[in-house]
Motif scaffolding. Sequence first.
Motif, PDB file in Angstrom:
ATOM      1  N   PRO B  84      10.539  76.662 -22.153  1.00  0.00           N
ATOM      2  CA  PRO B  84      10.409  77.041 -20.744  1.00  0.00           C
ATOM      3  C   PRO B  84      10.684  78.534 -20.550  1.00  0.00           C
ATOM      4  O   PRO B  84      11.483  79.121 -21.289  1.00  0.00           O
ATOM      5  N   LYS B  85      10.013  79.121 -19.565  1.00  0.00           N
ATOM      6  CA  LYS B  85      10.134  80.570 -19.383  1.00  0.00           C
ATOM      7  C   LYS B  85      11.476  80.993 -18.793  1.00  0.00           C
ATOM      8  O   LYS B  85      12.077  81.965 -19.226  1.00  0.00           O
ATOM      9  N   ALA B  93      16.908  72.798 -21.396  1.00  0.00           N
ATOM     10  CA  ALA B  93      16.018  72.183 -22.382  1.00  0.00           C
ATOM     11  C   ALA B  93      16.710  72.115 -23.740  1.00  0.00           C
ATOM     12  O   ALA B  93      16.621  71.117 -24.465  1.00  0.00           O
ATOM     13  N   ALA B  94      17.433  73.201 -24.093  1.00  0.00           N
ATOM     14  CA  ALA B  94      18.124  73.225 -25.377  1.00  0.00           C
ATOM     15  C   ALA B  94      19.233  72.179 -25.423  1.00  0.00           C
ATOM     16  O   ALA B  94      19.444  71.529 -26.449  1.00  0.00           O
ATOM     17  N   ILE B  95      19.927  71.994 -24.305  1.00  0.00           N
ATOM     18  CA  ILE B  95      20.977  70.962 -24.263  1.00  0.00           C
ATOM     19  C   ILE B  95      20.355  69.581 -24.463  1.00  0.00           C
ATOM     20  O   ILE B  95      20.871  68.743 -25.215  1.00  0.00           O
ATOM     21  N   HIS B 123      19.105  83.045 -26.325  1.00  0.00           N
ATOM     22  CA  HIS B 123      20.060  82.260 -25.539  1.00  0.00           C
ATOM     23  C   HIS B 123      19.838  80.760 -25.724  1.00  0.00           C
ATOM     24  O   HIS B 123      20.802  79.992 -25.775  1.00  0.00           O
ATOM     25  N   ALA B 124      18.596  80.343 -25.867  1.00  0.00           N
ATOM     26  CA  ALA B 124      18.332  78.917 -26.105  1.00  0.00           C
ATOM     27  C   ALA B 124      18.854  78.504 -27.477  1.00  0.00           C
ATOM     28  O   ALA B 124      19.447  77.435 -27.641  1.00  0.00           O
ATOM     29  N   GLY B 125      18.650  79.375 -28.468  1.00  0.00           N
ATOM     30  CA  GLY B 125      19.138  79.083 -29.821  1.00  0.00           C
ATOM     31  C   GLY B 125      20.641  78.933 -29.849  1.00  0.00           C
ATOM     32  O   GLY B 125      21.177  78.019 -30.480  1.00  0.00           O
ATOM     33  N   VAL B 126      21.323  79.826 -29.133  1.00  0.00           N
ATOM     34  CA  VAL B 126      22.779  79.785 -29.115  1.00  0.00           C
ATOM     35  C   VAL B 126      23.270  78.491 -28.469  1.00  0.00           C
ATOM     36  O   VAL B 126      24.233  77.878 -28.928  1.00  0.00           O
ATOM     37  N   VAL B 127      22.575  78.059 -27.412  1.00  0.00           N
ATOM     38  CA  VAL B 127      22.954  76.803 -26.762  1.00  0.00           C
ATOM     39  C   VAL B 127      22.852  75.646 -27.756  1.00  0.00           C
ATOM     40  O   VAL B 127      23.724  74.782 -27.814  1.00  0.00           O
ATOM     41  N   LEU B 163      29.533  72.964 -20.390  1.00  0.00           N
ATOM     42  CA  LEU B 163      29.895  74.169 -19.636  1.00  0.00           C
ATOM     43  C   LEU B 163      29.922  75.400 -20.542  1.00  0.00           C
ATOM     44  O   LEU B 163      29.386  76.456 -20.200  1.00  0.00           O
ATOM     45  N   THR B 164      30.532  75.224 -21.718  1.00  0.00           N
ATOM     46  CA  THR B 164      30.573  76.346 -22.669  1.00  0.00           C
ATOM     47  C   THR B 164      29.155  76.795 -23.009  1.00  0.00           C
ATOM     48  O   THR B 164      28.862  77.994 -23.019  1.00  0.00           O
ATOM     49  N   ALA B 165      28.281  75.824 -23.259  1.00  0.00           N
ATOM     50  CA  ALA B 165      26.901  76.154 -23.619  1.00  0.00           C
ATOM     51  C   ALA B 165      26.229  76.964 -22.508  1.00  0.00           C
ATOM     52  O   ALA B 165      25.573  77.973 -22.770  1.00  0.00           O
ATOM     53  N   VAL B 166      26.403  76.529 -21.270  1.00  0.00           N
ATOM     54  CA  VAL B 166      25.744  77.214 -20.157  1.00  0.00           C
ATOM     55  C   VAL B 166      26.287  78.638 -20.015  1.00  0.00           C
ATOM     56  O   VAL B 166      25.514  79.608 -19.911  1.00  0.00           O
TER      57      VAL B 166
END
Lengths: 254, 337
Positions: B84-85, B93-95, B123-127, B163-166
């Motif tokens: 997603p953009k 989406a990553a979660i 940022h998606a990869g890190v999540v 929460l940490t992920a976000v």
Amino acid sequence: MKRFFIQKLEGLLLLGLGLMIFKLYVSGHLTKLIAPKMIPYALTALFAFFVISLLRLKKQKQGRNHCDCHSIRESSASVLALKYSLFFIPIFLGFILTDFTLSGEVLAKRGMAQQQAQKQSSYDTGKHVNLENITVTDENYFEVLDELLNNLDTIKGKEIELSGFVYREDQFTKKQVAISRLSMSCCVVDATLYGYMLNGNVKGMKTNDWYTITGTLKKGSYKGEAVPVIDLKDAKKIKPPKETYLYENVQIIQ
Amino acid sequence: MLLKRYTGNMLLLILLFLLLTFFFLGDVFIPNAIDFSRYPQLHSVLVVFLGLFLESIPFLFLGAIASSFIQLYISEEIIQRMIPKGPVTAIFAAIGAALIIPVCECAIIPVVRKLIQKGVPVHAGVVLLVTAPILNVIVFGSTYYAFQNDPSILYGRIILCVLTAVIVGLFIYIFSRKDVVKEEKLEAVHEHHVHDFPPSKWTSFIEHTSQEFFMVGRYFIIGALFASIFQVLMDRAILAEIGQAPIKGTALMMGIAFVLSLCSSADAFVAASFSHSFLPGSILGFLVFGPMLDLKNVLIMMACFKRSFVFTYVLLVFAVVFSLCLIAGGLISKGGL
């Protein structure tokens, strides 16, 4: 040329890793390192290692464009040798070790797990505690421990029989040991010590030796927590069982 | 050239001979030569190391396979279409992906590295890195089982992880640099030949998996060695004395989780054995921080990402988990959760 050597070396190391898992599995030592539920993964890895090892050792056609990713270009031969030699550590350890017990002094640093009395037990409560003679086996170990913790006030005077190894801490008196078992959920890294405090004439019982004991239960304490304590009646030295560990089975749907 | 090749082959033959000798006879003559019972601590370190290695190796290998698969079979266009953009939708989406992917920390790091190379935003990869080890059914199950009498630990673990992920994801989105992956230049060689020689795909898959495995594996071995030393030498009794202070206790439990390097599906049982001496907030620190970061996976990250990125990531995750655990600890003790 170097690429060729690396390719063969990787094949050889994969073969070694596979042989190491194979040897531990065949000799029955694998369950002393990882829990039975992890064994299928290890065996799948063993199979994959052998397949890829064969493919790596097979003579490759020349002239193909190999991929030169990662370290191959940047490092000199000696640095490379050092990097790969790290893999010999686990391989040789798996080949040479025959004794996989953690030593008594190492366990003493971990301490005995202090189980909390569960508010709600998932077992039929009272199944074991209502009996006058409780016999503890590998299968009912946690059930019994759970029930005893839940009914500490009514257990006084009941007979118990169980096996385990002798465990000591520095603070224990001469008349105290714990008769304990180790439990693992994934591998020896998360090994947790469970046990019952044992009072009586225990001087002659050597740390880490296995015993079958009988005794009477009462309420006592370990590190300030209320726990079941056993007054020793009789202790018989036994050989360590084949399965020295208990395995915590997680039932996801309960 | 010829001579060099000859020595190389000789060396390999000697190695093969050594391997086979030790395979058949290692447990016969070595225990006679070295009496391990005289070095109980060293012996325990070696046993713990071997256990940690055997437990993780199938998953490390799985990670290498998945990473090669992405490298060779999933094109950048597919990934561009799937991601997603917007940053927030990408994070969620990553979660969601982390919930579905049943792997833990050893396998996910090389996969995330490859995904980022293929154009997945950092940022998606890190999540994914933060959530994949915790958000899966096995971890839920073992946490529930180990803390039957205290369900707030399970809920707290899940909520704090999300929460940490976000927070970490948004922070990385705002401040991130694009080039976080190690050794990107060399990968260009790959792309090129994959398109040029389609028949060799299978061979390059094998080659890739093997090389990826050995690259990640050697960092893992170093991490696992350190972790086993800590496992054996650390005296748990001393820890109990500091346990009741919320701030010190939380920091300490996170530190312990870091050095012990437990697998996320097993750490709940160990945490339960600490639950008498530590406050719930500190236990959460152990359960949330441990799977995200520990000795072995920091070393695996070093193999995959640039040092500056690993450094930022470690500090960021520590700070976020630490503050969230203090808040959660406060809430639990007031009976709010």
